[in-house]
Design a protein around this motif. Structure first.
Motif, PDB file in Angstrom:
ATOM      1  N   SER A 107       0.791  -1.229   0.000  1.00 17.45           N
ATOM      2  CA  SER A 107       0.000   0.000   0.000  1.00 17.45           C
ATOM      3  C   SER A 107       0.819   1.272   0.000  1.00 17.45           C
ATOM      4  O   SER A 107       0.333   2.306  -0.456  1.00 17.45           O
ATOM      5  CB  SER A 107      -0.920   0.013   1.228  1.00 17.45           C
ATOM      6  OG  SER A 107      -0.150   0.097   2.420  1.00 17.45           O
ATOM      7  N   GLY A 108       2.062   1.250   0.514  1.00 18.93           N
ATOM      8  CA  GLY A 108       2.752   2.502   0.724  1.00 18.93           C
ATOM      9  C   GLY A 108       1.918   3.379   1.642  1.00 18.93           C
ATOM     10  O   GLY A 108       1.337   2.913   2.616  1.00 18.93           O
ATOM     11  N   CYS A 109       1.816   4.672   1.304  1.00 24.19           N
ATOM     12  CA  CYS A 109       1.014   5.577   2.135  1.00 24.19           C
ATOM     13  C   CYS A 109      -0.445   5.611   1.695  1.00 24.19           C
ATOM     14  O   CYS A 109      -1.228   6.408   2.211  1.00 24.19           O
ATOM     15  CB  CYS A 109       1.608   6.979   2.125  1.00 24.19           C
ATOM     16  SG  CYS A 109       1.653   7.776   0.509  1.00 24.19           S
ATOM     17  N   GLY A 110      -0.837   4.745   0.735  1.00 18.91           N
ATOM     18  CA  GLY A 110      -2.255   4.565   0.444  1.00 18.91           C
ATOM     19  C   GLY A 110      -2.796   5.333  -0.740  1.00 18.91           C
ATOM     20  O   GLY A 110      -4.002   5.563  -0.824  1.00 18.91           O
ATOM     21  N   VAL A 135       7.639   0.956   7.752  1.00 22.21           N
ATOM     22  CA  VAL A 135       6.962   1.593   8.881  1.00 22.21           C
ATOM     23  C   VAL A 135       6.445   2.982   8.533  1.00 22.21           C
ATOM     24  O   VAL A 135       5.291   3.329   8.825  1.00 22.21           O
ATOM     25  CB  VAL A 135       7.909   1.667  10.102  1.00 22.21           C
ATOM     26  CG1 VAL A 135       7.278   2.468  11.228  1.00 22.21           C
ATOM     27  CG2 VAL A 135       8.268   0.262  10.580  1.00 22.21           C
ATOM     28  N   ALA A 136       7.286   3.823   7.906  1.00 21.27           N
ATOM     29  CA  ALA A 136       6.923   5.234   7.690  1.00 21.27           C
ATOM     30  C   ALA A 136       5.666   5.400   6.847  1.00 21.27           C
ATOM     31  O   ALA A 136       4.765   6.171   7.218  1.00 21.27           O
ATOM     32  CB  ALA A 136       8.105   5.990   7.073  1.00 21.27           C
ATOM     33  N   PRO A 137       5.536   4.721   5.691  1.00 19.30           N
ATOM     34  CA  PRO A 137       4.310   4.913   4.914  1.00 19.30           C
ATOM     35  C   PRO A 137       3.053   4.429   5.621  1.00 19.30           C
ATOM     36  O   PRO A 137       1.987   5.045   5.486  1.00 19.30           O
ATOM     37  CB  PRO A 137       4.567   4.134   3.620  1.00 19.30           C
ATOM     38  CG  PRO A 137       5.770   3.320   3.838  1.00 19.30           C
ATOM     39  CD  PRO A 137       6.528   3.924   4.956  1.00 19.30           C
ATOM     40  N   ILE A 138       3.161   3.341   6.393  1.00 18.63           N
ATOM     41  CA  ILE A 138       1.978   2.863   7.125  1.00 18.63           C
ATOM     42  C   ILE A 138       1.600   3.855   8.217  1.00 18.63           C
ATOM     43  O   ILE A 138       0.402   4.110   8.465  1.00 18.63           O
ATOM     44  CB  ILE A 138       2.251   1.466   7.715  1.00 18.63           C
ATOM     45  CG1 ILE A 138       2.228   0.420   6.593  1.00 18.63           C
ATOM     46  CG2 ILE A 138       1.206   1.109   8.765  1.00 18.63           C
ATOM     47  CD1 ILE A 138       0.896   0.252   5.907  1.00 18.63           C
ATOM     48  N   PHE A 754       1.729  14.842   5.682  1.00 21.78           N
ATOM     49  CA  PHE A 754       2.996  14.107   5.604  1.00 21.78           C
ATOM     50  C   PHE A 754       3.936  14.483   6.743  1.00 21.78           C
ATOM     51  O   PHE A 754       5.089  14.077   6.757  1.00 21.78           O
ATOM     52  CB  PHE A 754       3.688  14.368   4.256  1.00 21.78           C
ATOM     53  CG  PHE A 754       3.014  13.697   3.096  1.00 21.78           C
ATOM     54  CD1 PHE A 754       3.252  12.378   2.802  1.00 21.78           C
ATOM     55  CD2 PHE A 754       2.114  14.408   2.310  1.00 21.78           C
ATOM     56  CE1 PHE A 754       2.628  11.749   1.730  1.00 21.78           C
ATOM     57  CE2 PHE A 754       1.476  13.793   1.238  1.00 21.78           C
ATOM     58  CZ  PHE A 754       1.735  12.463   0.950  1.00 21.78           C
ATOM     59  N   GLY A 755       3.455  15.285   7.708  1.00 22.96           N
ATOM     60  CA  GLY A 755       4.270  15.611   8.862  1.00 22.96           C
ATOM     61  C   GLY A 755       4.512  14.381   9.708  1.00 22.96           C
ATOM     62  O   GLY A 755       3.796  13.377   9.624  1.00 22.96           O
ATOM     63  N   GLY A 756       5.543  14.435  10.528  1.00 20.97           N
ATOM     64  CA  GLY A 756       5.837  13.314  11.416  1.00 20.97           C
ATOM     65  C   GLY A 756       6.808  12.309  10.847  1.00 20.97           C
ATOM     66  O   GLY A 756       7.199  11.367  11.538  1.00 20.97           O
ATOM     67  N   VAL A 757       7.186  12.477   9.567  1.00 16.06           N
ATOM     68  CA  VAL A 757       8.181  11.585   8.978  1.00 16.06           C
ATOM     69  C   VAL A 757       9.321  12.435   8.434  1.00 16.06           C
ATOM     70  O   VAL A 757       9.193  13.644   8.251  1.00 16.06           O
ATOM     71  CB  VAL A 757       7.592  10.706   7.848  1.00 16.06           C
ATOM     72  CG1 VAL A 757       6.480   9.831   8.375  1.00 16.06           C
ATOM     73  CG2 VAL A 757       7.092  11.558   6.686  1.00 16.06           C
ATOM     74  N   ALA A 758      10.441  11.788   8.152  1.00 10.61           N
ATOM     75  CA  ALA A 758      11.584  12.503   7.601  1.00 10.61           C
ATOM     76  C   ALA A 758      11.284  12.957   6.184  1.00 10.61           C
ATOM     77  O   ALA A 758      10.492  12.346   5.460  1.00 10.61           O
ATOM     78  CB  ALA A 758      12.825  11.606   7.611  1.00 10.61           C
ATOM     79  N   ALA A 762       9.281  10.927   3.216  1.00 12.40           N
ATOM     80  CA  ALA A 762       8.110  11.485   2.546  1.00 12.40           C
ATOM     81  C   ALA A 762       8.295  11.482   1.039  1.00 12.40           C
ATOM     82  O   ALA A 762       7.390  11.101   0.290  1.00 12.40           O
ATOM     83  CB  ALA A 762       7.850  12.900   3.053  1.00 12.40           C
ATOM     84  N   PHE A 763       9.465  11.900   0.566  1.00 11.02           N
ATOM     85  CA  PHE A 763       9.720  11.893  -0.874  1.00 11.02           C
ATOM     86  C   PHE A 763       9.610  10.476  -1.440  1.00 11.02           C
ATOM     87  O   PHE A 763       9.058  10.266  -2.525  1.00 11.02           O
ATOM     88  CB  PHE A 763      11.110  12.463  -1.178  1.00 11.02           C
ATOM     89  CG  PHE A 763      11.146  13.951  -1.373  1.00 11.02           C
ATOM     90  CD1 PHE A 763      10.270  14.572  -2.253  1.00 11.02           C
ATOM     91  CD2 PHE A 763      12.066  14.733  -0.692  1.00 11.02           C
ATOM     92  CE1 PHE A 763      10.309  15.955  -2.439  1.00 11.02           C
ATOM     93  CE2 PHE A 763      12.111  16.110  -0.875  1.00 11.02           C
ATOM     94  CZ  PHE A 763      11.227  16.725  -1.757  1.00 11.02           C
ATOM     95  N   LYS A 764      10.127   9.498  -0.710  1.00  7.26           N
ATOM     96  CA  LYS A 764      10.092   8.118  -1.202  1.00  7.26           C
ATOM     97  C   LYS A 764       8.673   7.608  -1.333  1.00  7.26           C
ATOM     98  O   LYS A 764       8.298   7.028  -2.360  1.00  7.26           O
ATOM     99  CB  LYS A 764      10.901   7.215  -0.269  1.00  7.26           C
ATOM    100  CG  LYS A 764      10.984   5.775  -0.744  1.00  7.26           C
ATOM    101  CD  LYS A 764      11.862   4.940   0.179  1.00  7.26           C
ATOM    102  CE  LYS A 764      11.964   3.504  -0.320  1.00  7.26           C
ATOM    103  NZ  LYS A 764      12.842   2.679   0.564  1.00  7.26           N
ATOM    104  N   MET A 765       7.843   7.812  -0.297  1.00  6.57           N
ATOM    105  CA  MET A 765       6.477   7.279  -0.360  1.00  6.57           C
ATOM    106  C   MET A 765       5.635   8.023  -1.394  1.00  6.57           C
ATOM    107  O   MET A 765       4.767   7.427  -2.030  1.00  6.57           O
ATOM    108  CB  MET A 765       5.842   7.300   1.024  1.00  6.57           C
ATOM    109  CG  MET A 765       5.544   8.661   1.609  1.00  6.57           C
ATOM    110  SD  MET A 765       4.779   8.561   3.270  1.00  6.57           S
ATOM    111  CE  MET A 765       6.186   8.131   4.297  1.00  6.57           C
ATOM    112  N   ILE A 766       5.890   9.313  -1.575  1.00  6.12           N
ATOM    113  CA  ILE A 766       5.161  10.068  -2.593  1.00  6.12           C
ATOM    114  C   ILE A 766       5.547   9.570  -3.984  1.00  6.12           C
ATOM    115  O   ILE A 766       4.688   9.352  -4.846  1.00  6.12           O
ATOM    116  CB  ILE A 766       5.443  11.574  -2.444  1.00  6.12           C
ATOM    117  CG1 ILE A 766       4.770  12.118  -1.182  1.00  6.12           C
ATOM    118  CG2 ILE A 766       4.962  12.346  -3.669  1.00  6.12           C
ATOM    119  CD1 ILE A 766       5.197  13.527  -0.812  1.00  6.12           C
TER     120      ILE A 766
END
Length: 802
Positions: A107-110, A135-138, A754-758, A762-766
């Protein structure tokens, strides 16, 4: 090989004209490719039916029309804009009595499931489960799921799909999760009481086994032998990638003098303390086959490390090999041999417990009955393309065997192949009405096995049917979708496959599968729309969390709101509200180096730095010829010439200096002069003059540094942005795109946080996400398809009764 019918994007006839022209001119493929401006392999792939991107198609058309190829120009030729607005979209059908359930795997960040959740305010679909191994995208997905009205229970789970033994285990996992996520007390009670409480007994035994393993590890860690072994281990050895992979593969805590804890594991969620019931079979035991299985697993991972130890390399690679070797020696110590024995006992018992329950036919049948309470309508996601392109019919047979046997197939291949197998296993477990997955545009839709060619879609259908013992069949369709044709400000081409569960009429199911991917064309959206209304961004290094920059809110300006469908989409109100967001988070870009910012300011919109090369400049040729003439002189002649040039400012360089000068006179000379000028102004050489960067051409990532053009759709957002964003220089400011700007290009609504992650995460999941605006368009079509199926089903029942 063809990802889709070549005539679908109008390039079938084009490539036939190219083929005929090459033959008429008696050109080799190598010569033709050079004239056209594409690679030889690319040309041959296109002639063989591979999907042709729009930029390549323009090169073919220009060549056929006799127009010369512009290779090093300072102004991009304007591309023809196609505004075919045919296929008006069908309105969404009436919502069902309750939203249809969606499961999102990989799913990544969905992004793929978000479009379904947003359709008509969530009245059509609801994502009940999302899985990813990162972990970060979930974490990002779960934070935003709360805004969708999914309640406080997390729908995203960090799970490695390769951990599941078979479809029954995945179904049990889904039902346990769905019971909690949907707050379905009856489903939870049914799972607890199924087969005389077998599932609860299993969870208790898993928890007891895990606790015993951790206690044994900590007992080992308290011994002098462990302290001595750890004391002799280079701490940097544990940080090596291959050493980390060893621990991740075996789910083993990394060596330390600290208290051991297990990493996240399937079924490792804490369970209430109860009196320990009797184990399956009446006593603690483990099947000997599983002991042999896990011993082989450990030894195979150790062998992989040994291969890394013996690998060739220089510099950093040699140091890495030494560290891996040090860890391999550590594995041979008495202390680690005790850990190995404890691990084998733990892992074998865990696997035996799982196989004992999830390979039981009666338990599987009970789960299938419970599933009727929370049936999944749509499964979305997609395995890595390499696994699908390499899958063969032998793998399909092993999948079918996995239904009754939990041991892994030794011929399964790499992790990507296992992910494809698990994708099919999930399909077999959930049997959704529709499945959808996305992949890269050059996804190989033809698989060659033992000299025979098979359509990937046919292999997928056969795999599903075999794994489910003929109980499940899908009719499938495939399409390459260019997001820029559907209102997304990005030229993003991706392969989609849709499958519809076969009903009474297979032909009708085939038509419905194709209908899922028939999207309405929309006006092209330029990058300027994605940038509109955003203020100057914050600036951060690689990790935005250190300064809180990613969490900072930035005020939006809605005065320039556009009526384009894209603008309405990204500025849509947060679910449950009626007002568009007035602030956004994650509007943070990387702090540009001063020399980079100076270069960015000199580049025109749409320019790549390779466009400033001048391979055929006459002045460069004359300079090169002059230096070559000087180098042809003997040392005596060169010395006399140098002595004669006594005037101020007219020295003749020595031979070494001339050789160095000659090495700089090439196609990159104009770019070199720009960089040298920037360095002179700043008082330090520009860093891009070092490390071979300036030698990059079109064939080896010469577009690595490029400025975007606000008047056109952006280039494709990719996960590489997590490493650097040089390919995404802002069209007017001397910086690269911010996280929020990239998210807008990917059509994430402004309220999506997208706050709360590095910044890097954020760039990777986007970059990895499916644009939610595209998934929303597909969701509309899927809603229509499901409604048609339901209507047809009701009509069929009425006819039978009549």
């Amino acid at each position: 090989m063809s990802n889709a019918d070549p005539d679908r994007n109008g390039t079938g006839a084009l490539m036939e004209r190219v083929r005929a022209t090459i033959a008429a001119r008696r050109l080799s493929h190598k010569d033709a490719a050079a004239l056209i401006g594409v690679g030889k392999n690319t040309l041959e792939d296109h002639l063989a039916g591979e999907h042709v991107r729009s930029d390549s198609a323009e090169k073919y058309r220009s060549w056929l029309a006799g127009r010369q190829r512009a290779s090093n120009v300072f102004v991009l030729p304007s591309a023809e804009r196609e505004l075919d607005l045919q296929l008006p979209g069908e309105e969404s059908p009436p919502p069902p009595s309750r939203p249809r359930l969606v499961v999102d795997i990989f799913s990544g960040c969905g992004g793929l499931s978000l479009g379904f959740d947003l359709l008509e305010g969530g009245s059509q679909f609801r994502t009940v489960l999302a899985l990813d191994n990162q972990v970060a995208p979930i974490a990002t997905l779960n934070r935003n799921a709360a805004a969708l009205g999914h309640g406080e229970r997390a729908i995203g789970r960090v799970v490695d799909l390769t951990e599941f033994l078979n479809a029954t285990e995945f179904l049990a996992f889904y039902l346990q999760h769905a019971g909690e996520a949907l707050d379905d007390a009856e489903l939870q009670a049914g799972l607890r009481t199924l087969d005389d409480g077998a599932f609860l007994l299993f969870l208790d035994e898993i928890a007891r086994t895990d606790r015993a393993f951790v206690e044994r590890l900590n007992a080992i860690r308290s011994t002098p032998n462990w302290a001595a072994a750890c004391g002799g281990l280079n701490p940097r050895a544990v940080d090596q990638t291959s050493v980390g992979r060893f621990h991740d593969a075996l789910r083993l805590p990394r060596p330390s003098r600290k208290v051991a804890t297990l990493p996240p594991l399937l079924w490792s969620a804490p369970t209430p303390e109860r009196a320990s019931p009797a184990s399956p079979g009446g006593k603690d035991r483990t099947d000997q086959d599983w002991i042999a299985e896990v011993e082989a697993e450990w030894d195979a991972e150790v062998e992989l490390l040994a291969g890394r130890r013996e690998g060739d390399g220089r510099g950093q690679l040699t140091a890495s090999a030494r560290r891996v070797g040090a860890f391999a020696d550590f594995l041979a110590t008495d202390a680690m041999q005790q850990v190995r024995a404890a691990w084998i006992e733990w892992r074998a018992r865990r696997e035996w417990l799982r196989a004992s329950l999830f390979c039981d036919a009666r338990f599987a049948s009970g789960l299938r009955r419970l599933y009727e309470r929370a049936q999944v309508a749509v499964l979305v996601g997609g395995p890595p393309c390499q696994g699908f392109s390499r899958i063969g019919r032998g793998k399909i047979r092993s999948l079918r065997e996995a239904r009754i046997q939990a041991h892994p197939d030794t011929e399964a291949g790499d992790a990507r192949n296992r992910l494809f197998q698990q994708y099919v296993t999930v399909l077999s477990a959930l049997r959704p009405d529709v499945f959808l997955f996305e992949n890269v545009a050059h996804f190989r839709s033809v698989v060659r096995v033992d000299g025979a060619a098979f359509q990937a879609t046919e292999l997928l259908k056969e795999a599903i049917e075999r794994v489910s013992h003929g109980e499940t069949r899908y009719e499938v369709a495939q399409e390459v979708i260019d997001a820029s044709r559907h209102g997304v400000p990005q030229t993003r081409q991706r392969y989609f496959m849709a499958g519809v569960l076969t009903g009474r009429d297979a032909e009708s199911s085939t038509r419905l599968a194709a209908a899922c991917l028939e999207l309405r064309r929309d006006r092209e959206a330029p990058l300027a729309l994605a940038l509109a209304g955003l203020p100057a961004p914050g600036v951060a290094g690689g990790d935005g969390r250190s300064t809180g920059a990613m969490d900072a809110q930035h005020a939006l300006d809605h005065s320039d709101a556009d009526a384009h469908a894209f603008s309405r989409w990204v500025r849509q109100p947060r679910p449950g509200t009626k007002v568009s967001p007035v602030t956004v988070d994650a509007h943070v870009c990387r702090a540009p180096r001063s020399d980079d910012a100076a270069l960015f300011a000199l580049m025109g919109p749409g320019r790549r730095w390779m466009d400033y090369r001048a391979e055929q400049a006459n002045t460069s040729a004359l300079l090169a010829g002059l230096v070559d003439a000087l180098l042809d002189l003997s040392d005596d002649e060169l010395g006399r010439l140098g002595a004669s040039a006594t005037g101020p400012g007219r020295p003749i360089p020595g031979r070494d200096a001339l050789l160095d000068l000659r090495s700089r006179i090439d196609g990159a000379l104009p770019l070199r002069l720009l960089l040298e000028q920037i360095g002179a102004r700043l008082g330090t050489p520009h860093h891009l003059l070092e490390g071979g960067y300036i030698a990059k051409k079109e064939s080896n990532h010469g577009d690595w540094l490029a400025r975007l053009d606000a008047s056109r759709p952006s280039k494709t957002m990719t996960s590489h942005m997590s490493k650097d964003t040089y390919a995404y220089v802002h069209p007017s400011a001397p910086r690269t795109l911010s996280v929020r700007e990239a998210a807008r290009v990917q059509t994430f609504p402004d309220w999506f946080a997208f706050g709360g992650v590095a910044l890097t995460e954020a760039f990777k999941m986007i970059g990895n996400a499916v644009p939610p605006m595209i998934s929303g368009a597909i969701a509309t079509r899927v809603a229509v398809v499901l409604h048609r199926r339901e209507v047809a089903g009701r009509e069929a029942v009425a006819r039978q009764r009549g």
